[in-house]
Design a protein around this motif. Structure first.
Motif, PDB file in Angstrom:
ATOM      1  N   TYR A 385      -0.469   4.174   6.840  1.00 38.11           N
ATOM      2  CA  TYR A 385       0.044   3.557   5.617  1.00 38.11           C
ATOM      3  C   TYR A 385      -0.422   2.106   5.509  1.00 38.11           C
ATOM      4  O   TYR A 385      -0.813   1.642   4.417  1.00 38.11           O
ATOM      5  CB  TYR A 385       1.567   3.633   5.602  1.00 38.11           C
ATOM      6  CG  TYR A 385       2.157   3.170   4.295  1.00 38.11           C
ATOM      7  CD1 TYR A 385       2.741   1.919   4.179  1.00 38.11           C
ATOM      8  CD2 TYR A 385       2.087   3.970   3.160  1.00 38.11           C
ATOM      9  CE1 TYR A 385       3.258   1.478   2.988  1.00 38.11           C
ATOM     10  CE2 TYR A 385       2.612   3.542   1.962  1.00 38.11           C
ATOM     11  CZ  TYR A 385       3.191   2.306   1.879  1.00 38.11           C
ATOM     12  OH  TYR A 385       3.690   1.866   0.681  1.00 38.11           O
ATOM     13  N   ALA A 386      -0.405   1.386   6.618  1.00 42.76           N
ATOM     14  CA  ALA A 386      -0.894   0.008   6.617  1.00 42.76           C
ATOM     15  C   ALA A 386      -2.361  -0.042   6.216  1.00 42.76           C
ATOM     16  O   ALA A 386      -2.790  -0.935   5.476  1.00 42.76           O
ATOM     17  CB  ALA A 386      -0.695  -0.617   7.999  1.00 42.76           C
ATOM     18  N   ARG A 387      -3.140   0.935   6.691  1.00 44.78           N
ATOM     19  CA  ARG A 387      -4.562   0.950   6.332  1.00 44.78           C
ATOM     20  C   ARG A 387      -4.740   1.203   4.838  1.00 44.78           C
ATOM     21  O   ARG A 387      -5.612   0.610   4.192  1.00 44.78           O
ATOM     22  CB  ARG A 387      -5.297   2.028   7.138  1.00 44.78           C
ATOM     23  CG  ARG A 387      -6.819   1.914   7.013  1.00 44.78           C
ATOM     24  CD  ARG A 387      -7.504   3.234   7.236  1.00 44.78           C
ATOM     25  NE  ARG A 387      -7.146   4.238   6.263  1.00 44.78           N
ATOM     26  CZ  ARG A 387      -7.612   4.258   5.013  1.00 44.78           C
ATOM     27  NH1 ARG A 387      -8.449   3.315   4.591  1.00 44.78           N
ATOM     28  NH2 ARG A 387      -7.250   5.207   4.179  1.00 44.78           N
ATOM     29  N   ARG A 388      -3.907   2.082   4.271  1.00 44.73           N
ATOM     30  CA  ARG A 388      -4.011   2.312   2.834  1.00 44.73           C
ATOM     31  C   ARG A 388      -3.660   1.054   2.036  1.00 44.73           C
ATOM     32  O   ARG A 388      -4.250   0.786   0.987  1.00 44.73           O
ATOM     33  CB  ARG A 388      -3.108   3.483   2.419  1.00 44.73           C
ATOM     34  CG  ARG A 388      -3.666   4.841   2.798  1.00 44.73           C
ATOM     35  CD  ARG A 388      -2.907   5.964   2.107  1.00 44.73           C
ATOM     36  NE  ARG A 388      -1.578   6.148   2.648  1.00 44.73           N
ATOM     37  CZ  ARG A 388      -1.276   6.974   3.632  1.00 44.73           C
ATOM     38  NH1 ARG A 388      -2.225   7.683   4.195  1.00 44.73           N
ATOM     39  NH2 ARG A 388      -0.030   7.093   4.061  1.00 44.73           N
ATOM     40  N   PRO A 416       5.396  12.586   2.770  1.00 40.64           N
ATOM     41  CA  PRO A 416       4.155  13.362   2.616  1.00 40.64           C
ATOM     42  C   PRO A 416       3.294  12.838   1.474  1.00 40.64           C
ATOM     43  O   PRO A 416       3.801  12.281   0.488  1.00 40.64           O
ATOM     44  CB  PRO A 416       4.664  14.780   2.323  1.00 40.64           C
ATOM     45  CG  PRO A 416       6.046  14.814   2.896  1.00 40.64           C
ATOM     46  CD  PRO A 416       6.592  13.421   2.711  1.00 40.64           C
ATOM     47  N   ASP A 417       1.970  13.033   1.597  1.00 38.80           N
ATOM     48  CA  ASP A 417       1.038  12.548   0.582  1.00 38.80           C
ATOM     49  C   ASP A 417       1.332  13.147  -0.783  1.00 38.80           C
ATOM     50  O   ASP A 417       1.182  12.481  -1.818  1.00 38.80           O
ATOM     51  CB  ASP A 417      -0.400  12.886   0.994  1.00 38.80           C
ATOM     52  CG  ASP A 417      -0.863  12.067   2.177  1.00 38.80           C
ATOM     53  OD1 ASP A 417      -1.823  12.470   2.826  1.00 38.80           O
ATOM     54  OD2 ASP A 417      -0.246  11.012   2.432  1.00 38.80           O
ATOM     55  N   PHE A 423       5.156  10.609  -6.999  1.00 42.07           N
ATOM     56  CA  PHE A 423       5.918   9.404  -7.313  1.00 42.07           C
ATOM     57  C   PHE A 423       5.089   8.437  -8.161  1.00 42.07           C
ATOM     58  O   PHE A 423       5.547   7.945  -9.208  1.00 42.07           O
ATOM     59  CB  PHE A 423       6.352   8.746  -6.007  1.00 42.07           C
ATOM     60  CG  PHE A 423       7.097   7.453  -6.189  1.00 42.07           C
ATOM     61  CD1 PHE A 423       6.465   6.242  -5.953  1.00 42.07           C
ATOM     62  CD2 PHE A 423       8.424   7.440  -6.598  1.00 42.07           C
ATOM     63  CE1 PHE A 423       7.139   5.047  -6.117  1.00 42.07           C
ATOM     64  CE2 PHE A 423       9.107   6.248  -6.762  1.00 42.07           C
ATOM     65  CZ  PHE A 423       8.455   5.054  -6.517  1.00 42.07           C
ATOM     66  N   THR A 424       3.866   8.158  -7.722  1.00 43.82           N
ATOM     67  CA  THR A 424       3.023   7.214  -8.467  1.00 43.82           C
ATOM     68  C   THR A 424       2.584   7.786  -9.804  1.00 43.82           C
ATOM     69  O   THR A 424       2.500   7.066 -10.808  1.00 43.82           O
ATOM     70  CB  THR A 424       1.783   6.840  -7.639  1.00 43.82           C
ATOM     71  OG1 THR A 424       1.066   8.029  -7.287  1.00 43.82           O
ATOM     72  CG2 THR A 424       2.187   6.133  -6.360  1.00 43.82           C
ATOM     73  N   SER A 425       2.308   9.094  -9.841  1.00 42.80           N
ATOM     74  CA  SER A 425       1.877   9.715 -11.088  1.00 42.80           C
ATOM     75  C   SER A 425       2.970   9.643 -12.147  1.00 42.80           C
ATOM     76  O   SER A 425       2.711   9.313 -13.309  1.00 42.80           O
ATOM     77  CB  SER A 425       1.482  11.167 -10.829  1.00 42.80           C
ATOM     78  OG  SER A 425       1.176  11.823 -12.038  1.00 42.80           O
ATOM     79  N   LEU A 500       1.230   2.118  -3.662  1.00 40.53           N
ATOM     80  CA  LEU A 500       0.952   3.444  -3.109  1.00 40.53           C
ATOM     81  C   LEU A 500      -0.222   4.135  -3.799  1.00 40.53           C
ATOM     82  O   LEU A 500      -0.605   5.231  -3.423  1.00 40.53           O
ATOM     83  CB  LEU A 500       2.191   4.343  -3.267  1.00 40.53           C
ATOM     84  CG  LEU A 500       3.368   4.055  -2.323  1.00 40.53           C
ATOM     85  CD1 LEU A 500       4.581   4.870  -2.741  1.00 40.53           C
ATOM     86  CD2 LEU A 500       2.992   4.367  -0.901  1.00 40.53           C
ATOM     87  N   ARG A 501      -0.817   3.468  -4.782  1.00 34.96           N
ATOM     88  CA  ARG A 501      -1.918   4.081  -5.538  1.00 34.96           C
ATOM     89  C   ARG A 501      -3.097   4.359  -4.635  1.00 34.96           C
ATOM     90  O   ARG A 501      -3.420   3.575  -3.765  1.00 34.96           O
ATOM     91  CB  ARG A 501      -2.362   3.185  -6.682  1.00 34.96           C
ATOM     92  CG  ARG A 501      -1.312   2.989  -7.764  1.00 34.96           C
ATOM     93  CD  ARG A 501      -1.785   2.000  -8.801  1.00 34.96           C
ATOM     94  NE  ARG A 501      -2.881   2.543  -9.580  1.00 34.96           N
ATOM     95  CZ  ARG A 501      -3.664   1.807 -10.363  1.00 34.96           C
ATOM     96  NH1 ARG A 501      -3.496   0.521 -10.442  1.00 34.96           N
ATOM     97  NH2 ARG A 501      -4.647   2.356 -11.054  1.00 34.96           N
TER      98      ARG A 501
END
Length: 501
Positions: A385-388, A416-417, A423-425, A500-501
C-alpha cells in the motif's frame, strides 16, 4: 518431489482418490487456499491444500478444479472434516487432476511442513552441487580463490590500486584505503559514457557489463589512475579484469537464484493467502527465525529503464549487507528483512540510499513497520500500500515508509483490491466522466481543496482561480456525487479515494 512420493509419506496418511494413469508430475511447492479461484497465486507444479470453504454448491467444485487445473498444479489434497464430496471427485476425474483425501486428524500445517521439508532437502542437495562448482571455478581464477587475490595480482601487475564496487558504493574487493566510493558510484551512475575518469577521487571507472543498462544493478571496477594516459597493454589488462569480474558476478547470481527458489515460493504463498500456522511452519523449514520481527520492502517500476527481473538484484543491493527473503509476485519485488532493534536503522538508511540511477526509471518503493512473524502478511500488505501511495506521487523515484501512512490508511492496507476499486469508482467515476465530457478539472480542484483543508482563498490561489469559481466547482462535485463537502465524513472518503486511485 514426485507425486508418487506423496502417498509414501507415512506420517501424513494421505489417501489417493483420483490417480490418473501414467501421470506422475513433480511437486514444486505446497499452497493452502480456500479461494474459489486461486489461479492468480499459482504458477504450476503446486500441491494445493483446501478445506473446501469455497464450496457452496456442487457447481463450485467444477469451477475450482477448472481454475487450479488451468494453473497447472500437480495435485489437490482436500478435506472437510475428513470428507471429500463426490462432486469434487467427479470434477478431478473430468480434468485428470490427482486428488488426495487429508484425514481429519492431520492438520494442513503438518502436511505443509512435511512436504516443504522434503522439497528443501532435495533442493539443498542441488544447491550444494552449485556451490561446490562455484568454489572450484573461483579457485581457478587465481591463488586462494575469489576476487581478492585476483585484484591483488592485477594491482601488482599494473602498479596501482583497484577495487570492485557496486552501484551503491559498496566495496566487494580490492586494495586498502579505497576512495570515497559513494562519490565514485554517483559518477558511475550518471556518466553518459564509460570508462570515465573521476577527477574528484582520481580513479578511472570501468563497467563490468560494458554499456549494459540499467547500471543500478551493476558492478564496476575503479583503478587509481587516469585511463586516458594508459598504454595498450594496460588497457587490455583492465578490460580482462572487468570480464573476469563479470563472470564472478554471474556466479554470485547463480548462487543466489539457487537458494532463492524456496524464498520465492514462500513469499508467493503468503500473498496467496497462507494461514499464520502455515507461514510459521514454512519459516521453520527454510530456516527463518519465527521469534524475530520482520519488515517488508516492496518495489515496482512503471518505466522502461528498469525491468521487473532487475528489481531482485536492486533490492539485494539496497539492503546489503542485511539477509533478505525475496520473491516477485504480481509485478512487484517483495523482500522480507529481519527487523530487530539493532537492524531497524540499517533498513531505513539502506532504503533512503536509493542511487541516482533510479531517477527516470519509474521505480517506487514501500516500506512497512516491523511486525511479528505470524503477521508477515500484514507487513507485506502495508508495504504494498505504501508503494502504491509512492506511485501516486508521480515522481521519477519515490519511497514511502510506514511513518508516512496515517492510521486510517494502514487499516486499508488489508482491504482487497476489488473493494478498493469499488470504493474509488463509486466516488470518483462521476467526476472523471464529467471532466472527460466538459474538459474540466473537478478531480484536480477537489484534490487541492482537500490538501488546503477546505480554505477557499488558499485553494483559489494554488489553482490560480477566482474564489467564486472554486465554490462553483465544489457545488458541481456535490451535485454529481450526492455528497456534502462540509461534512467531515464525506471529506475523509474523498481524501482516501483520491489516494487509492
Amino acid at each position: 518431489m514426485r507425486l508418487r512420493d506423496l502417498a509414501d509419506l507415512p506420517d501424513l496418511k494421505l489417501q489417493p482418490i483420483v490417480t490418473p494413469e501414467h501421470f506422475d508430475p513433480t511437486i514444486r511447492w505446497v499452497v493452502t487456499t480456500d479461494m474459489l479461484d486461486p489461479s492468480r497465486y499459482l504458477s504450476g507444479g503446486e500441491l494445493v491444500l483446501t478445506g473446501l470453504m469455497w464450496r457452496a454448491d456442487p457447481e463450485d467444485s467444477r469451477t475450482f478444479v477448472r481454475a487450479v487445473s488451468k494453473a497447472g498444479i500437480a495435485a489437490l489434497a482436500a478435506s472437510d472434516g475428513g470428507v471429500v464430496p463426490d462432486d469434487l471427485v467427479d470434477a478431478c476425474r473430468e480434468h485428470g487432476l490427482p486428488l488426495f483425501r487429508v484425514p481429519a486428524d492431520i492438520a494442513f500445517a503438518t502436511v505443509t511442513e512435511s512436504v516443504v521439508r522434503q522439497l528443501s532437502t532435495a533442493r539443498a542437495s542441488d544447491l550444494s552441487l552449485v556451490l561446490d562448482r562455484h568454489r572450484r571455478l573461483v579457485a581457478s581464477a587465481g591463488p586462494g580463490g575469489g576476487l581478492g587475490p585476483l585484484l591483488e595480482m592485477v594491482s601488482s601487475d599494473l602498479g596501482m590500486k583497484c577495487w570492485v564496487v557496486t552501484s551503491s558504493g559498496r566495496v566487494l574487493a580490492g586494495s586498502e584505503n579505497p576512495p570515497d566510493t559513494a562519490a565514485v558510484a554517483r559518477e558511475f551512475m550518471t556518466s553518459v559514457r564509460l570508462p570515465r575518469y573521476c577527477r574528484t577521487q582520481r580513479v578511472s571507472i570501468f563497467p563490468v557489463d560494458g554499456e549494459a543498462t540499467p547500471r543500478v544493478v551493476d558492478w564496476f571496477v575503479a583503478f587509481e589512475s587516469d585511463w586516458q594516459t594508459w598504454d595498450v597493454p594496460r588497457m587490455s589488462l583492465a578490460g580482462q579484469l572487468a570480464s573476469i569480474v563479470a563472470v564472478e558476478r554471474g556466479r554470485v547470481d547463480e548462487r543466489v537464484s539457487g537458494s532463492g527458489i524456496l524464498a520465492q515460493e514462500f513469499v508467493r504463498s503468503i500473498v496467496g493467502g497462507a494461514t499464520a500456522t502455515d507461514i510459521l511452519a514454512q519459516m521453520h523449514v527454510i530456516g527463518l527465525d519465527a521469534e524475530t520481527p520482520y519488515a517488508a520492502i516492496v518495489a515496482a517500476t512503471s518505466g522502461e529503464t528498469l525491468r521487473l527481473g532487475e528489481l531482485r538484484p536492486l533490492l539485494r543491493e539496497l539492503l546489503a549487507p542485511l539477509d533478505i527473503t525475496l520473491g516477485v509476485v504480481e509485478n512487484e519485488a517483495i523482500a522480507l528483512v529481519e527487523a530487530r532493534t539493532d537492524k531497524t536503522d540499517s533498513i531505513r538508511l539502506a532504503v533512503q540510499s536509493v542511487t541516482p540511477g533510479l531517477i527516470g526509471s519509474g521505480t517506487t518503493i514501500g516500506v512497512s513497520a516491523p511486525t511479528a512473524a505470524a503477521d508477515i502478511r500484514t507487513a507485506i500488505e502495508e508495504a504494498r500500500y505504501a508503494r502504491r501511495l509512492a506511485e501516486g506521487r508521480g515522481a521519477d523515484c519515490s519511497v514511502v515508509g510506514h511513518d508516512e501512512l496515517a492510521t486510517l490508511t494502514i487499516l486499508l492496507a488489508n482491504v482487497p483490491d476489488e473493494v478498493r476499486r469499488m470504493f474509488t469508482s463509486r466516488l470518483l467515476d462521476p467526476l472523471t466522466e464529467y471532466d472527460d465530457q466538459h474538459n474540466s478539472d473537478l478531480i484536480a480542484t477537489l484534490s487541492v481543496y482537500l490538501d488546503t483543508n477546505g480554505a477557499w482563498t488558499r485553494c483559489a490561489e494554488q489553482l490560480h482561480m477566482h474564489v467564486n469559481s472554486v465554490r462553483y466547482r465544489m457545488q458541481r462535485i456535490e451535485e454529481l456525487t450526492g455528497r456534502d463537502l462540509s461534512r467531515l465524513e464525506d471529506r475523509i472518503e474523498f481524501y482516501l479515494a483520491l489516494r487509492l486511485r
